[in-house]
Motif scaffolding. Structure first.
Motif, PDB file in Angstrom:
ATOM      1  N   LEU A 460      75.139  37.855  -2.429  1.00  0.00           N
ATOM      2  CA  LEU A 460      75.470  38.266  -3.794  1.00  0.00           C
ATOM      3  C   LEU A 460      74.432  37.769  -4.787  1.00  0.00           C
ATOM      4  N   THR A 461      74.094  38.631  -5.721  1.00  0.00           N
ATOM      5  CA  THR A 461      73.042  38.283  -6.667  1.00  0.00           C
ATOM      6  C   THR A 461      73.315  38.953  -8.004  1.00  0.00           C
ATOM      7  N   GLY A 462      72.656  38.465  -9.041  1.00  0.00           N
ATOM      8  CA  GLY A 462      72.824  39.025 -10.378  1.00  0.00           C
ATOM      9  C   GLY A 462      72.476  37.989 -11.429  1.00  0.00           C
ATOM     10  N   THR A 463      72.491  38.414 -12.676  1.00  0.00           N
ATOM     11  CA  THR A 463      72.173  37.537 -13.798  1.00  0.00           C
ATOM     12  C   THR A 463      73.470  37.017 -14.415  1.00  0.00           C
ATOM     13  N   PRO A 464      73.623  35.687 -14.525  1.00  0.00           N
ATOM     14  CA  PRO A 464      74.840  35.168 -15.162  1.00  0.00           C
ATOM     15  C   PRO A 464      75.053  35.834 -16.512  1.00  0.00           C
ATOM     16  N   MET A 465      76.286  36.078 -16.858  1.00  0.00           N
ATOM     17  CA  MET A 465      76.722  36.762 -18.065  1.00  0.00           C
ATOM     18  C   MET A 465      76.816  38.266 -17.846  1.00  0.00           C
ATOM     19  N   TYR A 466      75.956  38.826 -16.975  1.00  0.00           N
ATOM     20  CA  TYR A 466      75.966  40.274 -16.770  1.00  0.00           C
ATOM     21  C   TYR A 466      76.368  40.673 -15.348  1.00  0.00           C
ATOM     22  N   ILE A 467      76.373  39.741 -14.435  1.00  0.00           N
ATOM     23  CA  ILE A 467      76.798  40.056 -13.072  1.00  0.00           C
ATOM     24  C   ILE A 467      78.264  40.474 -13.099  1.00  0.00           C
ATOM     25  N   ALA A 468      78.619  41.488 -12.324  1.00  0.00           N
ATOM     26  CA  ALA A 468      80.014  41.923 -12.257  1.00  0.00           C
ATOM     27  C   ALA A 468      80.891  40.763 -11.800  1.00  0.00           C
ATOM     28  N   ARG A 469      82.148  40.786 -12.209  1.00  0.00           N
ATOM     29  CA  ARG A 469      83.011  39.622 -11.992  1.00  0.00           C
ATOM     30  C   ARG A 469      83.330  39.381 -10.519  1.00  0.00           C
ATOM     31  N   GLY A 470      83.454  40.448  -9.741  1.00  0.00           N
ATOM     32  CA  GLY A 470      83.712  40.261  -8.320  1.00  0.00           C
ATOM     33  C   GLY A 470      82.583  39.533  -7.620  1.00  0.00           C
ATOM     34  N   SER A 472      80.378  37.705  -8.972  1.00  0.00           N
ATOM     35  CA  SER A 472      80.278  36.373  -9.563  1.00  0.00           C
ATOM     36  C   SER A 472      81.208  35.395  -8.850  1.00  0.00           C
ATOM     37  N   LEU A 473      82.431  35.833  -8.558  1.00  0.00           N
ATOM     38  CA  LEU A 473      83.387  34.977  -7.844  1.00  0.00           C
ATOM     39  C   LEU A 473      83.035  34.889  -6.362  1.00  0.00           C
ATOM     40  N   GLY A 474      82.572  35.994  -5.799  1.00  0.00           N
ATOM     41  CA  GLY A 474      82.132  35.986  -4.411  1.00  0.00           C
ATOM     42  C   GLY A 474      83.221  36.235  -3.391  1.00  0.00           C
ATOM     43  N   ARG A 475      84.416  36.553  -3.829  1.00  0.00           N
ATOM     44  CA  ARG A 475      85.504  36.855  -2.891  1.00  0.00           C
ATOM     45  C   ARG A 475      86.475  37.832  -3.548  1.00  0.00           C
ATOM     46  N   TYR A 476      87.368  38.365  -2.755  1.00  0.00           N
ATOM     47  CA  TYR A 476      88.335  39.340  -3.250  1.00  0.00           C
ATOM     48  C   TYR A 476      89.589  38.640  -3.774  1.00  0.00           C
ATOM     49  N   LYS A 477      90.142  39.205  -4.839  1.00  0.00           N
ATOM     50  CA  LYS A 477      91.406  38.713  -5.400  1.00  0.00           C
ATOM     51  C   LYS A 477      92.382  39.885  -5.448  1.00  0.00           C
ATOM     52  N   ALA A 581      81.762  30.575 -24.847  1.00  0.00           N
ATOM     53  CA  ALA A 581      82.528  30.547 -23.596  1.00  0.00           C
ATOM     54  C   ALA A 581      82.116  31.712 -22.692  1.00  0.00           C
ATOM     55  N   VAL A 582      81.923  32.893 -23.291  1.00  0.00           N
ATOM     56  CA  VAL A 582      81.495  34.059 -22.514  1.00  0.00           C
ATOM     57  C   VAL A 582      80.111  33.818 -21.918  1.00  0.00           C
ATOM     58  N   ARG A 583      79.215  33.330 -22.747  1.00  0.00           N
ATOM     59  CA  ARG A 583      77.829  33.133 -22.307  1.00  0.00           C
ATOM     60  C   ARG A 583      77.712  32.077 -21.219  1.00  0.00           C
ATOM     61  N   ASN A 584      78.558  31.074 -21.260  1.00  0.00           N
ATOM     62  CA  ASN A 584      78.433  29.943 -20.338  1.00  0.00           C
ATOM     63  C   ASN A 584      79.288  30.081 -19.084  1.00  0.00           C
ATOM     64  N   THR A 585      79.870  31.244 -18.872  1.00  0.00           N
ATOM     65  CA  THR A 585      80.608  31.461 -17.623  1.00  0.00           C
ATOM     66  C   THR A 585      79.647  31.315 -16.451  1.00  0.00           C
ATOM     67  N   ARG A 586      79.995  30.442 -15.536  1.00  0.00           N
ATOM     68  CA  ARG A 586      79.113  30.190 -14.401  1.00  0.00           C
ATOM     69  C   ARG A 586      79.501  31.051 -13.204  1.00  0.00           C
ATOM     70  N   ILE A 587      78.497  31.412 -12.433  1.00  0.00           N
ATOM     71  CA  ILE A 587      78.750  32.155 -11.203  1.00  0.00           C
ATOM     72  C   ILE A 587      79.557  31.273 -10.254  1.00  0.00           C
ATOM     73  N   GLY A 588      80.604  31.853  -9.689  1.00  0.00           N
ATOM     74  CA  GLY A 588      81.403  31.129  -8.715  1.00  0.00           C
ATOM     75  C   GLY A 588      82.633  30.451  -9.264  1.00  0.00           C
ATOM     76  N   VAL A 591      87.812  30.886 -13.123  1.00  0.00           N
ATOM     77  CA  VAL A 591      88.168  31.498 -14.404  1.00  0.00           C
ATOM     78  C   VAL A 591      86.899  32.088 -15.027  1.00  0.00           C
ATOM     79  N   ASP A 592      86.902  33.383 -15.226  1.00  0.00           N
ATOM     80  CA  ASP A 592      85.747  34.067 -15.816  1.00  0.00           C
ATOM     81  C   ASP A 592      86.065  34.362 -17.272  1.00  0.00           C
ATOM     82  N   ASN A 593      85.358  33.672 -18.178  1.00  0.00           N
ATOM     83  CA  ASN A 593      85.640  33.809 -19.606  1.00  0.00           C
ATOM     84  C   ASN A 593      85.342  35.205 -20.140  1.00  0.00           C
TER      85      ASN A 593
END
Length: 683
Positions: A460-470, A472-477, A581-588, A591-593
């Protein structure tokens, strides 16, 4: 200044705690100074060392540490003056903290490192604070006897900023000093490393550090003598830099370029140059993959890739960049290799959209180009972000009748042969999809044969803040309750629907109405049972579409109308906290702000002059309430691009209303292209 950098700092893995790694740092990153020279310099600098150790104020520290380093330069010149590095024009001068921030950083950073190192001859020519592009090294002074994690992080930030400003050789040694000793550091696209705390009684590494600025070891000299980038400042050394590129592989000789984009340090660090007198774009990067992935994927898109940048083939493909030396400097380092791509497409940054309709149209066209790449060429981007988007592209990206592609102006004007408002670039993280869309179970079976096509989709790859949320988390919910997928949007009035459908006569999906499909209960149960094929999320085409919508939403959040009045500070403060909070959401993170933005009150989030967009934006955001992995598509629904279709219909509906002269309350808005709403603490 570098929240993105600071957020990723992990001091312990990159700090050399063991003597063996410290010895490797000195072997690879420093040029050795003979023992007799070290003994002599230790004697000659004794008085200054005492002053450094006795410094009680910041000002004393700046002054005494700079004097010590300059004394080491003086003594080294006495011993090694015959070497080219010690000729007067190459001699390094250490300057204590300047009064003003350093100018001309490619990302606009305005900070003041405590110690600057540049050539003495350059310093004599300058009438203002030296620009970042002149730095040969950078340092920090700290008043305590020991260094805190914050001190080390600050030095890392300055080295990061410095290598971003030196595309000619993005490789830099640094030093951090205090009364109790010093630490040395090194940063490049391969990573960042810092030594353990060294006492001034062990001055040999400090002397070797200064010597290495004059006689750098081969391992840290990333410049290629056959494919050069050289600084060009014209008649005014205080002016913003330009860069001359000579590269026989592409027939370039002293071509003048502006640095228009620089990626994150200590990683791939994509660097993009645009020629002010040519339509060429030069893109350098340092991927871990030895293949030229981006060039290969762009070729997969065809000679005239609609909605994408165009590649220039090298005149002499046998010319390669020199191999970079592998450094065994711990987990903070990766072996990388420099690659170059030359493009014949130019344009402006997405943030330069002049109107809301241009931004809406640009995202629509990006979805259209991305959609064609997925369906027709089986290429997935995987790293959609503003830095990978060009608006007002030159030359025009024009579809042909047989392409079955129509960009938004062509849809609205009923003229299919209209150019795209935006194009995509940077396929460094791209991947070739399998020939057909596969279920997770199918992918699991193929993975057993180590197919790179499917294994890469799990990297999984992408730019923090713009990577899709799935991803970013790396697993299915799986949802607690079965999804009730929305109906496909129905364009209104009928004229809008007619224009849209007529633009795509050969694609029945564009005319489809009603349900997109049902919830896949079996997959939901398999996820809850953690069956092997559900353990790791697979990156899919709808994740590219989600990233494009995130780009658009964050752009809207930051946008303000041209000539608009300043906003109320109290309301802005709340928005700053929200945006932070939105900008600082970390990959993985669990809770995705960004969820709070997607499901937020857009009438309260947007600038007051844009609040007429709140309802259609909220309606469009509903499409992100679902994970499309759990969709069993209805007949005639293309599972891979279902989110593309939903978003394109919403965007065309907005565009249609913005362009409708009969609309009195839904008008287009001229945007301020020189600044954004002050939502960031750095604004």
């Amino acid at each position: 200044m570098s929240n993105k950098i600071l957020a990723k700092i992990e001091v312990s893995p990159s700090q050399l705690q063991t003597s063996s790694l410290s010895m490797e740092f000195q072997r690879v990153c420093l040029t050795e100074v003979t023992a007799n020279v070290i003994t002599d310099i230790s004697t000659q600098t004794q008085e200054l060392v005492v002053k450094v150790e006795g410094s009680t104020t910041q000002e004393q520290g700046y002054e005494h540490s700079s004097k010590l380093l300059n004394k080491i330069v003086e003594e080294l010149k006495r011993h090694y003056g015959r070497l080219d590095g010690y000729k007067d024009e190459n001699l390094v001068l250490f300057i204590p903290k300047p009064n003003n921030p350093l100018p001309h950083h490619p990302r606009g950073y305005l900070v003041r490192p405590d110690i600057l190192a540049l050539s003495k001859s350059t310093e004599k020519k300058l009438t203002k604070t030296p620009g970042w592009h002149y730095l040969r090294s950078v340092g920090e002074w700290k008043p305590g006897k020991n260094f805190s994690d914050t001190d080390i992080a600050q030095q890392r930030e300055y080295v990061a900023s410095a290598i971003q400003a030196r595309p000619d050789n993005p490789s830099m040694l640094g030093v951090i000093m205090c009364p109790g000793g010093y630490m040395l550091s090194y940063g490049s696209p391969c990573g960042y490393v810092v030594t353990e705390h060294l006492a001034f009684s062990n001055i040999a590494p400090l002397v070797s550090y200064v010597h290495s600025l004059h006689v750098p070891p081969a391992a840290i000299d990333l410049a290629d003598p056959k494919r050069t980038i050289t600084l060009h400042t014209g008649d005014d050394p205080d002016s913003a830099p330009r860069w001359q590129i000579t590269d026989d592989a592409y027939g370039l000789e002293d071509h003048l370029f502006d640095l228009i984009f620089i990626g994150s340090p200590f990683s791939r660090m994509t660097t993009v140059f645009a020629g002010p007198r040519t339509d060429l774009v030069v893109q350098d990067s340092y991927p871990q993959d030895s293949r030229q992935r981006e060039a290969e994927l762009l070729r997969e898109l065809g000679e005239d890739p609609l909605g994408w940048v165009k590649v220039v083939e090298p005149a002499n493909p046998t010319i390669k960049f020199k191999a970079l030396e592998k450094m065994n400097l711990g987990s903070g380092f990766a072996h990388r290799q420099r690659h170059r791509l030359v493009l014949s497409s130019t344009g402006s940054a997405f943030e330069k959209c002049e109107t809301i309709s241009e931004a809406v149209g640009a995202i629509y066209d990006l979805l259209e180009g991305n959609r064609r790449a997925i369906v027709k060429r089986r290429v997935l981007h995987r790293d959609i972000s503003p830095g990978n988007i060009l608006i007002k592209p030159k030359p025009d990206s024009l579809p042909k009748p047989e392409d079955d592609v129509c960009f938004i102006r062509g849809v609205y004007d009923r003229e299919p042969i209209r150019a795209s408002l935006a194009i995509l670039s940077d396929l460094d993280n791209g991947v070739k999809l399998t020939e057909r869309h596969l279920s997770l179970k199918d992918i699991q079976e193929i993975d057993k044969s180590l197919s790179s096509d499917t294994l890469e989709l799990k990297a999984l790859t992408g730019t923090p803040m713009y990577i899709a949320r799935g991803p970013s988390l790396g697993r299915y919910k799986p949802p607690r309750r079965a999804y009730r997928f929305e109906l496909l949007p129905q364009l209104q009035p009928p004229d809008a629907a007619q224009r849209y459908e007529q633009a795509y006569p050969n694609d029945p999906f564009r005319k489809k109405q009603g349900k997109i499909g049902e919830y896949n209960e079996d997959l939901g149960n398999e996820c809850r049972e953690r069956q092997p094929h559900t353990i790791q999320l697979v990156q899919r085409p709808w994740h590219d579409a989600e990233s494009m919508l995130l780009v658009f939403l964050i752009f809207l959040l930051r946008s303000k109308p041209k000539d608009s009045k300043p906003e109320d500070p109290a309301s802005l403060k709340k928005l700053q906290e929200f945006y932070g909070a939105v900008r600082n959401t970390r990959i993985g993170t669990e809770v995705d702000n960004r969820d709070s933005m997607i499901r937020g009150r857009w009438d309260m989030l947007l600038h007051a002059c844009l609040d007429h967009l709140a309802d259609p934006i909220s309606e469009m955001c509903v499409a992100l309430d679902f994970d499309y992995e759990f969709l069993v598509p209805a007949t005639g629904i293309n599972h891979e691009v279902v989110l593309h279709e939903i978003l394109q219909r919403h965007l065309f509906q907005i565009y249609y209303k913005l362009k409708d002269p009969e609309e009195k309350t839904f008008s287009d808005v001229q945007l301020d292209t020189s600044s954004f709403r002050p939502l960031s603490s750095r604004a």
